[in-house]
Design a protein around this motif. Structure first.
Motif, PDB file in Angstrom:
ATOM      1  N   ASP A 171      87.310  26.442  89.329  1.00  0.00           N
ATOM      2  CA  ASP A 171      85.882  26.126  89.364  1.00  0.00           C
ATOM      3  C   ASP A 171      85.283  26.455  87.994  1.00  0.00           C
ATOM      4  OD1 ASP A 171      85.388  28.899  89.267  1.00  0.00           O
ATOM      5  OD2 ASP A 171      85.083  29.045  91.435  1.00  0.00           O
ATOM      6  N   LEU A 172      84.035  26.118  87.783  1.00  0.00           N
ATOM      7  CA  LEU A 172      83.406  26.252  86.470  1.00  0.00           C
ATOM      8  C   LEU A 172      83.369  27.710  86.019  1.00  0.00           C
ATOM      9  CD1 LEU A 172      82.072  24.728  84.169  1.00  0.00           C
ATOM     10  CD2 LEU A 172      79.872  24.980  85.347  1.00  0.00           C
ATOM     11  N   ALA A 173      83.102  28.637  86.952  1.00  0.00           N
ATOM     12  CA  ALA A 173      83.029  30.055  86.593  1.00  0.00           C
ATOM     13  C   ALA A 173      84.380  30.561  86.101  1.00  0.00           C
ATOM     14  CB  ALA A 173      82.557  30.875  87.787  1.00  0.00           C
ATOM     15  N   ASP A 174      85.453  30.159  86.776  1.00  0.00           N
ATOM     16  CA  ASP A 174      86.795  30.583  86.365  1.00  0.00           C
ATOM     17  C   ASP A 174      87.170  29.977  85.017  1.00  0.00           C
ATOM     18  OD1 ASP A 174      87.210  32.141  88.607  1.00  0.00           O
ATOM     19  OD2 ASP A 174      88.180  30.544  89.754  1.00  0.00           O
ATOM     20  N   LEU A 175      86.783  28.733  84.789  1.00  0.00           N
ATOM     21  CA  LEU A 175      87.076  28.083  83.521  1.00  0.00           C
ATOM     22  C   LEU A 175      86.334  28.782  82.374  1.00  0.00           C
ATOM     23  CD1 LEU A 175      88.624  25.634  82.332  1.00  0.00           C
ATOM     24  CD2 LEU A 175      86.492  24.335  82.538  1.00  0.00           C
ATOM     25  N   PHE A 219      82.446  26.288  71.182  1.00  0.00           N
ATOM     26  CA  PHE A 219      83.643  25.921  70.430  1.00  0.00           C
ATOM     27  C   PHE A 219      84.713  25.346  71.359  1.00  0.00           C
ATOM     28  CE2 PHE A 219      87.583  26.484  68.170  1.00  0.00           C
ATOM     29  CZ  PHE A 219      87.256  26.327  66.828  1.00  0.00           C
ATOM     30  N   GLN A 220      84.919  25.991  72.510  1.00  0.00           N
ATOM     31  CA  GLN A 220      85.958  25.535  73.427  1.00  0.00           C
ATOM     32  C   GLN A 220      85.585  24.201  74.080  1.00  0.00           C
ATOM     33  OE1 GLN A 220      89.098  26.804  73.939  1.00  0.00           O
ATOM     34  NE2 GLN A 220      89.297  24.817  74.956  1.00  0.00           N
ATOM     35  N   ILE A 221      84.315  24.035  74.429  1.00  0.00           N
ATOM     36  CA  ILE A 221      83.890  22.771  75.031  1.00  0.00           C
ATOM     37  C   ILE A 221      84.110  21.624  74.044  1.00  0.00           C
ATOM     38  CG2 ILE A 221      81.903  21.463  75.855  1.00  0.00           C
ATOM     39  CD1 ILE A 221      80.830  24.053  77.059  1.00  0.00           C
ATOM     40  N   VAL A 222      83.749  21.844  72.775  1.00  0.00           N
ATOM     41  CA  VAL A 222      83.960  20.810  71.765  1.00  0.00           C
ATOM     42  C   VAL A 222      85.446  20.533  71.594  1.00  0.00           C
ATOM     43  CG1 VAL A 222      83.667  20.229  69.325  1.00  0.00           C
ATOM     44  CG2 VAL A 222      81.797  21.306  70.570  1.00  0.00           C
ATOM     45  N   ASP A 223      86.276  21.588  71.657  1.00  0.00           N
ATOM     46  CA  ASP A 223      87.728  21.400  71.613  1.00  0.00           C
ATOM     47  C   ASP A 223      88.196  20.476  72.744  1.00  0.00           C
ATOM     48  OD1 ASP A 223      88.827  22.578  69.394  1.00  0.00           O
ATOM     49  OD2 ASP A 223      89.906  24.129  70.481  1.00  0.00           O
ATOM     50  N   ASP A 224      87.681  20.725  73.942  1.00  0.00           N
ATOM     51  CA  ASP A 224      88.052  19.906  75.096  1.00  0.00           C
ATOM     52  C   ASP A 224      87.622  18.455  74.905  1.00  0.00           C
ATOM     53  OD1 ASP A 224      89.090  22.171  76.245  1.00  0.00           O
ATOM     54  OD2 ASP A 224      87.540  22.386  77.777  1.00  0.00           O
ATOM     55  N   VAL A 225      86.415  18.271  74.376  1.00  0.00           N
ATOM     56  CA  VAL A 225      85.907  16.915  74.132  1.00  0.00           C
ATOM     57  C   VAL A 225      86.780  16.199  73.102  1.00  0.00           C
ATOM     58  CG1 VAL A 225      83.989  15.591  73.150  1.00  0.00           C
ATOM     59  CG2 VAL A 225      83.531  17.432  74.794  1.00  0.00           C
ATOM     60  N   ASP A 246      98.332  18.667  82.336  1.00  0.00           N
ATOM     61  CA  ASP A 246      97.577  18.898  83.571  1.00  0.00           C
ATOM     62  C   ASP A 246      96.830  20.223  83.529  1.00  0.00           C
ATOM     63  OD1 ASP A 246      96.591  18.178  86.020  1.00  0.00           O
ATOM     64  OD2 ASP A 246      98.319  18.905  87.169  1.00  0.00           O
ATOM     65  N   LYS A 247      96.177  20.475  82.381  1.00  0.00           N
ATOM     66  CA  LYS A 247      95.393  21.703  82.218  1.00  0.00           C
ATOM     67  C   LYS A 247      93.934  21.451  82.589  1.00  0.00           C
ATOM     68  CE  LYS A 247      97.821  24.375  78.676  1.00  0.00           C
ATOM     69  NZ  LYS A 247      97.629  25.098  77.404  1.00  0.00           N
ATOM     70  N   PRO A 248      93.296  22.426  83.241  1.00  0.00           N
ATOM     71  CA  PRO A 248      91.865  22.278  83.519  1.00  0.00           C
ATOM     72  C   PRO A 248      91.041  22.428  82.244  1.00  0.00           C
ATOM     73  CG  PRO A 248      92.637  24.451  84.209  1.00  0.00           C
ATOM     74  CD  PRO A 248      93.854  23.686  83.773  1.00  0.00           C
ATOM     75  N   THR A 249      90.097  21.532  82.028  1.00  0.00           N
ATOM     76  CA  THR A 249      89.197  21.587  80.877  1.00  0.00           C
ATOM     77  C   THR A 249      87.788  21.268  81.353  1.00  0.00           C
ATOM     78  OG1 THR A 249      89.301  19.244  80.251  1.00  0.00           O
ATOM     79  CG2 THR A 249      91.083  20.671  79.445  1.00  0.00           C
ATOM     80  N   LEU A 253      87.024  18.777  84.481  1.00  0.00           N
ATOM     81  CA  LEU A 253      86.313  19.386  85.601  1.00  0.00           C
ATOM     82  C   LEU A 253      84.925  18.793  85.802  1.00  0.00           C
ATOM     83  CD1 LEU A 253      86.393  21.637  87.782  1.00  0.00           C
ATOM     84  CD2 LEU A 253      85.359  23.166  86.093  1.00  0.00           C
ATOM     85  N   MET A 254      84.197  18.602  84.693  1.00  0.00           N
ATOM     86  CA  MET A 254      82.787  18.221  84.808  1.00  0.00           C
ATOM     87  C   MET A 254      82.463  16.845  84.212  1.00  0.00           C
ATOM     88  SD  MET A 254      81.764  20.904  86.386  1.00  0.00           S
ATOM     89  CE  MET A 254      80.000  20.608  86.413  1.00  0.00           C
ATOM     90  N   GLY A 255      83.409  16.260  83.499  1.00  0.00           N
ATOM     91  CA  GLY A 255      83.161  14.956  82.898  1.00  0.00           C
ATOM     92  C   GLY A 255      82.743  15.060  81.437  1.00  0.00           C
TER      93      GLY A 255
END
Length: 296
Positions: A171-175, A219-225, A246-249, A253-255
């Motif tokens: 879930d978002l909190a765990d991520l 920084f991590q969100i931009v990495d995921d994008v 198959d890693k959660p990002t 998770l959120m689009g």
């Protein structure tokens, strides 16, 4: 500092300063054991954004930090970052062949050497801080901060959660928690070390903590994008690895749209934590913009 041109001058000056100091502090490839030292230099001097050293310098100018202490802190934290990338790329971890636009250390050398490179860069980081020219109390604070950010309750712990999360739904909190450790801890530590060197007070350090926590997540969100949208040449590493493994990002998770908007929101939050500082904090503000705009 006024305007982007002034920041570009600051960026050029401190980037060049860092590269020069890094080259001087690392053992030469002629030092025995030659192959290990050559590989250490290959790993640490392979380019990259140098965000962590730049954050050290930017936070350090908020007070009366010794330039030599900032140099040591900047090199130390980049040694930790470089070691983490070397180990992260190993076949037993993310198994990647490309880093910063060239072969990863275990491909350019071999797996055993890569393992030793990571070990040696990690210990070198703490040696650099221990021998720095400043008070014993300040050096101890630096060492404690870097150790906490690097260990099982920081970067290494985040990597462990990441490996355990492959193929699982978070879930978002765990991520957020995973990336606060894996990516955010070391970024926050860079800002913290600059603040320690600058002898900032408790209130100022709290402001920096809020800034760096928001920045680390950004920084991590931009990495995921970027992993989802950029190619390998742009990234300097293999694109699409997260999806392939198959890693959660944040994107999965959120689009993509949510991730991009969240990065902008967190960027504004990070800069908002610097309201108590004047123009001396402009490099920190500009670095927050740089983090969101990288890859554009």
């Amino acid at each position: 500092m006024t305007g982007n041109s002034s920041f570009q001058e600051w960026l050029k000056q401190h980037s060049e300063q860092f590269e020069s100091v890094l080259g001087d502090i690392l053992d030469s490839a002629q030092t025995i054991p030659n192959r290990l030292h050559e590989a250490m230099r290959y790993a640490a001097q392979g380019g990259g954004k140098r965000v962590r050293p730049l954050l050290v310098y930017a936070a350090g100018q908020l007070g009366d930090a010794k330039p030599e202490m900032l140099d040591c802190a900047a090199v130390a934290i980049e040694c930790i970052h470089a070691y983490s990338l070397v180990h992260d790329d190993l076949p037993c971890m993310d198994n990647d062949d490309l880093r910063r636009g060239r072969p990863t250390v275990h491909k350019a050398f071999d797996e055993a050497t890569a393992l030793l490179v990571g070990d040696a860069l990690q210990t070198r980081a703490f040696e650099i801080l221990a021998l720095a020219d400043d008070s014993a109390q300040l050096r101890l604070q630096m060492i404690a901060a870097l150790a906490a950010a690097s260990g099982s309750r920081g970067m290494a712990g985040g990597q462990a959660i990441d490996l355990d999360s492959v193929g699982k739904k978070l879930d978002l909190a765990d991520l957020k928690h995973m990336h606060a450790l894996k990516t955010g801890a070391l970024l926050s530590c860079a800002v913290q070390m600059g603040g320690i060197a600058a002898h900032l007070n408790v209130s100022q350090m709290d402001s920096l903590r809020g800034y760096s926590e928001a920045l680390g997540l950004t920084f991590q969100i931009v990495d995921d994008v970027l992993d989802a949208t950029a190619d390998s040449q742009t990234l300097g590493k293999t694109a699409g690895k997260d999806a392939a493994n198959d890693k959660p990002t944040y994107v999965t998770l959120m689009g993509l749209d949510y991730a991009q908007k969240q990065a902008q929101t967190l960027q504004a939050q990070a800069i908002g934590h610097l309201e108590g500082f004047g123009s001396e904090a402009d490099p920190l503000r500009e670095l927050a913009l740089l983090v969101v705009n990288r890859g554009k």
